[in-house]
Design an enzyme around this catalytic site. Structure first.
Site, PDB file in Angstrom:
ATOM      1  N   HIS A  55     -10.914  20.743 -10.885  1.00  0.00           N
ATOM      2  CA  HIS A  55     -10.730  20.254  -9.575  1.00  0.00           C
ATOM      3  C   HIS A  55     -12.034  19.509  -8.688  1.00  0.00           C
ATOM      4  O   HIS A  55     -11.978  19.376  -7.636  1.00  0.00           O
ATOM      5  CB  HIS A  55     -10.363  21.491  -8.678  1.00  0.00           C
ATOM      6  CG  HIS A  55      -9.537  21.267  -7.357  1.00  0.00           C
ATOM      7  ND1 HIS A  55      -8.287  20.659  -7.351  1.00  0.00           N
ATOM      8  CD2 HIS A  55     -10.098  21.514  -6.052  1.00  0.00           C
ATOM      9  CE1 HIS A  55      -8.011  20.605  -6.032  1.00  0.00           C
ATOM     10  NE2 HIS A  55      -8.977  21.229  -5.282  1.00  0.00           N
TER      11      HIS A  55
ATOM     12  N   ASP B  93      -7.089  21.876 -13.881  1.00  0.00           N
ATOM     13  CA  ASP B  93      -7.448  22.201 -12.610  1.00  0.00           C
ATOM     14  C   ASP B  93      -7.121  23.478 -12.388  1.00  0.00           C
ATOM     15  O   ASP B  93      -5.830  23.901 -12.379  1.00  0.00           O
ATOM     16  CB  ASP B  93      -6.703  21.286 -11.739  1.00  0.00           C
ATOM     17  CG  ASP B  93      -6.895  21.476 -10.214  1.00  0.00           C
ATOM     18  OD1 ASP B  93      -7.313  22.435  -9.855  1.00  0.00           O
ATOM     19  OD2 ASP B  93      -6.970  20.230  -9.535  1.00  0.00           O
TER      20      ASP B  93
ATOM     21  N   SER C  18      -7.392  16.861  -2.578  1.00  0.00           N
ATOM     22  CA  SER C  18      -7.223  18.341  -2.396  1.00  0.00           C
ATOM     23  C   SER C  18      -6.557  18.317  -1.112  1.00  0.00           C
ATOM     24  O   SER C  18      -5.375  17.553  -0.841  1.00  0.00           O
ATOM     25  CB  SER C  18      -8.368  19.279  -2.390  1.00  0.00           C
ATOM     26  OG  SER C  18      -7.754  20.460  -2.991  1.00  0.00           O
TER      27      SER C  18
END
Lengths: 276, 276
Positions: free
Chosen positions: A255, A222, A146
């Site tokens: 995620h 995600d 991320s």
């Protein structure tokens, strides 16, 4: 430099160290996994892992299950905290700005400029420290998740020759074009968007002098995919620049660290090959 | 029954469910990993995992790296919370008594007797629920850590034929003889020590009608080894009773999930063989 945690893990040692960083002007912590060969004093290559928003040095070392693969491939893994910390360090009430959200930049605007220099910390200070104090060779790879995937891509693209390989899970590939990035880069670097380009993988791909292949793992389920991550922007930029990209879309994965843990073994195999 | 979390993981699904339990008279949560075959509706065997003091249903599912092995062997993994929770449930300010410290007993003393019935919950209610709502066969194995290792050994020894195999990491093998156990069993069952024997693996081994082999993994660097765990007491009891025990002492490993993660793969292989 002081060791504050040590756990035997998969025949090696998972440790946490703290030290005073000149880059960020304060204390930093990092996790380091030393495989058995390193404990015997043998020089091992190093994979740097950059974590995402809200994370400390703990998340990756407790949740990713990476030690098994690091042991298997004889790779040292270094996972720093995501920002400077403490009452003397600027902060915001938001999870996506300030402490825990360093974005791997050198901030130029107040109140951030004094401590938020994570780019220098990760690129220069931390590897120098690791290579001086541990049996680490100068064979380096870098990965992250991320915000940390953004960090890994940017740092590899800007430092040709410094990393043997780079990969990213669910990276913020175009911070200049998404809410997380616009907020953070605006605060740390100011409103002049030209200054943001040096921290934007999609911008950097066009001018990269070294064509280091990019390996990107992205979950199809995600929750941040469409608004914050937008891997298609990296795909387009790489196609235009002729930059090698392997983008793996994984149906259903979200995620979380459950996604990372599912594919971190493949990334270790990829990096180990480059580091051999 | 309500699903409150779902994450794709190693091709399967890591979920968390909550439901109203009749055994404990209140809400309980458990984690369940469903391998890909189970998602397709194929009946799979089940490994129950019992966690240690202070843990919830989260610790094992986020830190042990077990999903990889559950996926590999096609095993469902069920990891319940370690006690009932909530403002209406009795508690103590100590980490080793009350919420987060159910010790897998049916309490008989106030204020605990109303809700602290984790033995019944784990032995009967939870498997019935799992086998009714998920594609779970009635092939069961059980394992756990520390207080949960105690729970796994006691539950397997007291329920011949119910589990195909049992293992434990760093278990409290003789709660009647160590401070953690004396405190908890005294509070939940009262001062009459005869009542404690049914929850003490070292006591139970002597009278076990089924000689189900015990696999025990113990770190040699465990900070609780000498005072709270004392695996030599189980070794002596098994030798005396002719009960099969495999005690693996692992040099240097401590009491943490780094130890569990290092050897959980071997335990999955062991259980999968028994469950096949």
């Amino acid at each position: 430099m002081e060791r504050i945690e040590r756990h035997v893990s998969h025949g090696g040692s998972q440790e946490v160290w703290k030290h005073t960083s000149t880059s960020v002007g304060g204390e930093m912590k990092f996790g380091i996994y030393l495989p058995e060969a390193a404990l015997r004093g043998q020089k091992c290559p190093v994979l740097y892992w950059l974590s995402g928003l809200t994370c400390t040095e703990q998340n990756f070392i407790t949740k990713a299950g990476a030690q098994r693969y690091a042991a298997e491939h004889g790779v040292i893994v270094v996972a720093p905290d995501t920002s400077p910390r403490g009452s003397e360090v600027a902060d915001s009430p938001d999870y996506d700005l300030g402490q825990g959200a360093g974005f791997y930049v050198n901030a130029t605007r107040e109140p951030w400029a004094k401590h938020f220099r994570m780019y220098d910390y990760v690129v220069s200070e931390l590897p120098a420290l690791v290579e001086a104090h541990f049996p680490a060779s100068d064979a380096r790879s870098i990965s992250g998740h991320s915000m940390g995937g953004h960090g890994a891509l940017v740092i590899a693209l800007r430092n040709p020759g410094r990393y043997r390989s780079v990969s990213a899970f669910s990276p913020i590939v175009a911070p200049s074009q998404v809410p997380w990035g616009e907020k953070a880069l605006g605060a740390y670097l100011g409103d002049e968007r030209d200054a943001w380009k040096q921290y934007d993988a999609v911008e950097l791909v066009g001018s990269a002098s070294e064509k280091l292949p990019l390996l990107v793992e992205q979950g199809g389920g995600d929750e941040f995919l469409a608004q914050q991550l937008r891997p298609e922007l990296l795909q387009q930029a790489c196609a235009k620049a002729g930059h090698p990209l392997q983008l793996k879309l994984r149906d259903g994965y979200d995620h979380s660290y459950y996604f990372i843990a599912s594919f971190i073994g493949e990334h270790f195999a990829y990096h180990a090959k480059a580091l051999a």
